[in-house]
Scaffold this active site. Structure first.
Site, PDB file in Angstrom:
ATOM      1  N   ARG A   5       0.317  -1.302  -0.198  1.00 28.88           N
ATOM      2  CA  ARG A   5      -0.037  -0.073   0.135  1.00 28.88           C
ATOM      3  C   ARG A   5       0.916   1.351   0.027  1.00 28.88           C
ATOM      4  NH1 ARG A   5      -3.029   1.638  -2.328  1.00 28.88           N
ATOM      5  NH2 ARG A   5      -3.681  -0.077  -2.322  1.00 28.88           N
ATOM      6  N   LYS A  19       3.555  25.157  -2.938  1.00 34.05           N
ATOM      7  CA  LYS A  19       2.311  24.251  -2.344  1.00 34.05           C
ATOM      8  C   LYS A  19       2.423  23.209  -2.238  1.00 34.05           C
ATOM      9  CE  LYS A  19      -0.257  28.312  -4.039  1.00 34.05           C
ATOM     10  NZ  LYS A  19      -0.923  28.710  -4.798  1.00 34.05           N
ATOM     11  N   LYS A  54       7.318  38.140  -1.449  1.00 34.89           N
ATOM     12  CA  LYS A  54       5.806  38.118  -2.259  1.00 34.89           C
ATOM     13  C   LYS A  54       5.127  39.819  -1.625  1.00 34.89           C
ATOM     14  CE  LYS A  54       3.987  33.911  -2.217  1.00 34.89           C
ATOM     15  NZ  LYS A  54       3.917  33.896  -3.827  1.00 34.89           N
ATOM     16  N   GLU A  99       7.775  39.278  -6.771  1.00 36.36           N
ATOM     17  CA  GLU A  99       6.319  39.067  -7.336  1.00 36.36           C
ATOM     18  C   GLU A  99       5.643  40.850  -7.175  1.00 36.36           C
ATOM     19  OE1 GLU A  99       3.477  35.926  -5.257  1.00 36.36           O
ATOM     20  OE2 GLU A  99       2.509  38.050  -4.338  1.00 36.36           O
ATOM     21  N   ASP A 106       1.392  38.241 -11.170  1.00 34.48           N
ATOM     22  CA  ASP A 106       0.728  37.484  -9.937  1.00 34.48           C
ATOM     23  C   ASP A 106      -0.811  38.172 -10.360  1.00 34.48           C
ATOM     24  OD1 ASP A 106      -0.228  35.420  -8.002  1.00 34.48           O
ATOM     25  OD2 ASP A 106      -0.340  37.609  -6.280  1.00 34.48           O
TER      26      ASP A 106
END
Length: 290
Positions: free
Chosen positions: A101, A138, A170, A200, A221
């Site tokens: 598994r 992410k 960012k 960004e 962005d």
């Protein structure tokens, strides 16, 4: 080790695979240990749907931890169809079943990511053969290395593995520091030349402000294709009077349906859904005792 292998964090790959087995087995496989004899077995791992396979190198390493041997494996990156035999596994029947598994889970997830990445790569090639399809951070905690590797298998770029790979400025960094100009001045003063700087921006005006400081990369962005085109045209104009090259990275709500509208203007297109919104491929393992 390949570039980015440090994405496994403070653990090595073997330690990670061992931890996955321990999580699943804990104190023992109650079913197999109580009901099955110790006997040699052979099993085939078979695709139940088509796609791009990734994770076979990890499968080999995982089963070796359980004293099993993988034979005749396909190459990672191979295109598969339903019914394709990816490899065979030989060893004690209890060892094979104890590892099944975890192995199929890794294979399914990595193959799903590789398959999705390949679709994006193939979609943009007729429009811009030089644009890179990149992942983001992410990712699943504890599984980032494998997810990033699957992106590479699918033909994409892993982007950053961790926060120390490069400076990525960012929106919240910009707000905390007081604006694009202020933060890029500090970045050029304080960040080593050996690390790239990526910032960004959300508007064309911010792009024009940022490009005056010649960062390595400017990430656009959630901009519209028309805005991205305007940024590219501005960059091409000022290149005539500057040395070096700033790359344009496009990010935010990129899909297979709209990526063709962005591809002509980007050097990099980063897509979070490669590692957070993919469909795992389905595989099965069938044993043969003949």
């Amino acid at each position: 080790m390949p570039r980015g292998s440090h994405g496994a964090g403070t653990y090595g790959i073997t330690e990670l695979l061992n931890s996955y087995l321990k999580e699943d087995v804990r104190s023992g496989d109650i079913t197999s240990e109580n009901l099955l004899p110790d006997r040699h077995a052979r099993a085939s791992i078979i695709a139940k749907e088509g796609g791009v396979v990734a994770g076979l190198e990890e499968l080999i390493a995982l089963f070796s931890l359980s004293n099993c041997v993988i034979k005749n494996p396909l190459q990672d990156g191979s295109q598969i169809t339903p019914g394709t035999v990816l490899c065979t596994v030989e060893g004690n029947v209890k060892d094979i079943l104890r590892t099944e598994r975890v192995g199929l889970n890794i294979l399914a997830r990595m193959s799903g990511i590789a398959t999705k990445t390949r679709k994006f790569v193939e979609r943009v090639r007729p429009v811009n053969e030089n644009v890179k399809i990149a992942a983001t951070r992410k990712t699943t905690p504890g599984f980032r290395y494998f997810e990033k590797k699957a992106v590479r298998v699918g033909g994409g770029d892993p982007h950053r593995y961790s926060l120390d790979d490069m400076a990525l400025i960012k929106e919240n960094h910009i707000r905390a520091c007081g604006g694009v100009t202020k933060i890029l001045k500090q970045a050029n003063e304080k960040i080593s030349f050996s690390k790239k700087i990526d910032i960004e921006v959300e508007t064309v005006d911010q792009f024009k402000e940022a490009v005056d400081f010649s960062p390595d990369i400017i990430m656009l962005d959630n901009m519209k294709p028309s805005e991205v085109r305007e940024c590219r045209e501005h960059l091409e104009k000022i290149k005539l009077s500057r040395s070096g090259r700033t790359l344009i990275e496009i990010s935010g709500n990129i899909s297979l349906e709209n990526i063709g509208d962005y591809a002509p203007y980007g050097d990099i297109i980063s897509i979070g859904s490669l590692t957070h919104s993919y469909s795992s491929l389905d595989f099965t393992m069938l044993m043969d005792f003949q």
